[in-house]
Design a protein around this motif. Sequence first.
Motif: not given
Length: 596
Positions: A569-570, A367-368, A389-392
């Motif tokens: 996603r953001n 981001v940025g 960071m996003a995870v499943k």
Amino acid sequence: MAEKIVRIGGASAFWGDSAMAAPQLVQSGKIDYLVADYLAELTMSIMARARAADPAMGYAVDFVAVTMKRLIKEIARQKIKVVTNAGGVNPSACAAAVRKIAADAGVELKIAAVLGDDLLERAGEFRAAGMTEMYTGEPLPAKLMSMNAYLGAVPIAAALAAGADVVITGRAVDSAITLGPLMHEFGWRADELDRMAAGSLAGHIIECGAQATGGLFTDWEAVPGWDNIGYPVIECRADGSFVVTKPPGTGGIVTRGTVSEQLVYEIGDPQAYMLPDVTCDFTAVRIEEVGENRVQVSGAKGHPPTGTYKVSTTYQDGWRATVQLTIAGIDAIGKAKKTADAILTRVRRMYQMLNMGDFRETHVEVVGAESMYGPNSRVSAAREVQLRMAVKHDERQPLELFCREIAQAGTSMSPGTTGSGGGRQKPAPLVRLFSSLVAKDQVPVSIDLGDGVGKPVAIPTAGGFDRAKLPKVEAKAGAVPAGPTVTVPLVRIAWGRSGDKGNTANIGLIARKPEYLAVIRAQVTPEAVQRYMAHAVKGRVERFDMPGPGGVNFLLHEALGGGGMNSLRNDPLGKAFAQMLMDLPVQVPKAWGLAA
């Protein structure tokens, strides 16, 4: 005899909207109805968990404890009627709580609950009948969190006809809480399809609160008073036309642009916008400024509805975790990317050592660095970014390990690493949406007026909508004037707003001037949008003409990483898609004087 005008104020776009909205509308002294929308798919799953823990819960507690407790005496004094879907998965409990508020305040109000949308207890029945997901064909999952049909406006109108002062529904379609009062006040029948479409459009315009009065407007810098933005009021006539305005002395603006943007928000095919009561055709809608902060809307057409309700089901499908780090200094973007790669590699190695399965999915955004823009990013260097960071994963324990391994980056990876988001994050259930259809005649609907006895409501169930019978709508935009051209960003000739429908995003564009539409249609083609948004869009892109308001609507399929609750996603709802497309270069006649 003066023409009858019904004034409806839209006080809420979601559970969490401003607590100032309802007081502002009520204290204006100029509304007959206060309507408030609280529900989304994730909201329903949250409410379902609350009801499982306490049978007396499962509704929007803010509506009771804040809005009604604060305003109930003034609502009763002004004889304002209230219609809301704040009932969530437990409208009866919500109605009971409001009755207690009324009793404690010493006011007499007749409070009704609309029942029948909650199908969770019948899940086994529908599973045995072979219910499948309407987009993928998958079978109904075994363990569900919530299961609700999108009801329409007919039971709301019936409750008002029975004398209700407050009507509380469960999962009704957002626009129904406005259409129901209009059916009641003007005596509209369910088979008066143009009026049903007009009332649905009125509800669509105000269902997202301040989005119609300058919120999220493309020309945001022209919108005054965000701190006291006015919430929308519609002044409705018996023919279905209405004026959009706002309380005097409030911030925000009501213009052709703000209302047009809300018209295209989260719609699919504008010629076939399907609702429980009617299939709406918005392609010929007229939007005209008739005074300061006064915009008249007319021209909606209606077709028969389908014979089915859409059913929204939520269920848990594993776990997810989202973490963030702030990283500063020279080449912060490079530091963030290297940090993310190192964390994921380290955790995967630990999973192997502990005999745990791999992540189901990972997603990294800086981001940025304009990560959402993909190859259209203009940022090559930055000194301050946020690593997201996003995870499943199928199991919770592996994600607990992942969350623990974030903090170590502050001492073992890049210099300038800080701000881990308020402490260690925790895994959360991964809630997924399952959309399906069920015949209307299989869903009995009733209203409870406080006597504990459900009064059945007759719902038209025949349907009859056939998309193939509709004529093709094509805008007559004319030709682009000949002569020298200049390159400008799309934002110079269009307003735009985007939203989501599952894993599909929509981007609606409205030409700022009629002559600009020719350029939009000639250059902002489905192919051009597909190329510009290829980093996010994995499916096809469709375009629909809207000659009435002077615009087009795009549907971007497989564009949201699974969509809504399932996306890492953001921007899982595509809220920024229109803003990204606003940078698309277009060629316009130099004579228009649009060059910077």
